[in-house]
Scaffold this motif. Sequence first.
Motif, PDB file in Angstrom:
ATOM      1  N   PRO A  65       9.626 137.157  52.736  1.00 46.70           N
ATOM      2  CA  PRO A  65       9.889 138.495  52.468  1.00 46.70           C
ATOM      3  C   PRO A  65      11.142 138.681  51.809  1.00 46.70           C
ATOM      4  O   PRO A  65      11.160 139.634  50.870  1.00 46.70           O
ATOM      5  N   ASN A  66      12.081 137.821  51.814  1.00 43.25           N
ATOM      6  CA  ASN A  66      13.348 137.969  50.862  1.00 43.25           C
ATOM      7  C   ASN A  66      13.013 137.824  49.673  1.00 43.25           C
ATOM      8  O   ASN A  66      13.688 138.249  48.702  1.00 43.25           O
ATOM      9  N   GLN A  68      10.260 138.271  47.881  1.00 45.14           N
ATOM     10  CA  GLN A  68       9.619 139.295  47.611  1.00 45.14           C
ATOM     11  C   GLN A  68      10.511 140.542  47.380  1.00 45.14           C
ATOM     12  O   GLN A  68      10.463 141.314  46.106  1.00 45.14           O
ATOM     13  N   ARG A  69      11.376 140.808  48.065  1.00 47.47           N
ATOM     14  CA  ARG A  69      12.517 141.764  47.984  1.00 47.47           C
ATOM     15  C   ARG A  69      13.433 141.462  46.788  1.00 47.47           C
ATOM     16  O   ARG A  69      13.846 142.429  45.907  1.00 47.47           O
ATOM     17  N   LEU A  70      13.744 140.522  46.434  1.00 43.14           N
ATOM     18  CA  LEU A  70      14.467 140.094  45.362  1.00 43.14           C
ATOM     19  C   LEU A  70      13.880 140.377  44.246  1.00 43.14           C
ATOM     20  O   LEU A  70      14.455 140.838  43.207  1.00 43.14           O
ATOM     21  N   ALA A  72      11.361 142.032  43.749  1.00 44.88           N
ATOM     22  CA  ALA A  72      10.926 143.617  43.565  1.00 44.88           C
ATOM     23  C   ALA A  72      12.387 144.241  42.784  1.00 44.88           C
ATOM     24  O   ALA A  72      12.334 145.168  41.831  1.00 44.88           O
ATOM     25  N   HIS A  73      13.431 143.777  43.394  1.00 48.82           N
ATOM     26  CA  HIS A  73      14.712 144.312  43.042  1.00 48.82           C
ATOM     27  C   HIS A  73      14.863 144.087  41.554  1.00 48.82           C
ATOM     28  O   HIS A  73      15.448 144.817  40.649  1.00 48.82           O
ATOM     29  N   GLU A  76      12.824 145.984  38.969  1.00 46.90           N
ATOM     30  CA  GLU A  76      12.865 147.542  38.764  1.00 46.90           C
ATOM     31  C   GLU A  76      13.554 147.881  37.538  1.00 46.90           C
ATOM     32  O   GLU A  76      14.549 147.157  37.150  1.00 46.90           O
TER      33      GLU A  76
END
Length: 99
Positions: A65-66, A68-70, A72-73, A76
């Motif tokens: 999850p971390n 994927q969050r990184l 995605a950030h 963007e």
Amino acid sequence: MEADMPRSFKASRLTFCMLVFAAVYPIVTGLAYLTQAAARDWEIWQRHLVVVPIIVCAMVFVIIPNIQRLLAHLSEPANPPCARSREENRGGTDGGDGP
């Protein structure tokens, strides 16, 4: 099928793979050393029976999850097109003498 994938998709999958490896490898190595020291007389399958659930839980609930969050950030855009069009519509669609 891979020939149909866009180049950026392949690159992001490779980046994801490398980040997962970089996060998981130290955990696997550390737990292997710990179980080797703590359970010298255990068979390898018994050690893995203890280590693998810890690694899987760390991957599923923390690492992936971390990452994927990184990713995605990072993927963007700084000012996405939909945000730009909203900003343009605020000031100039009703006649031009807005604030």
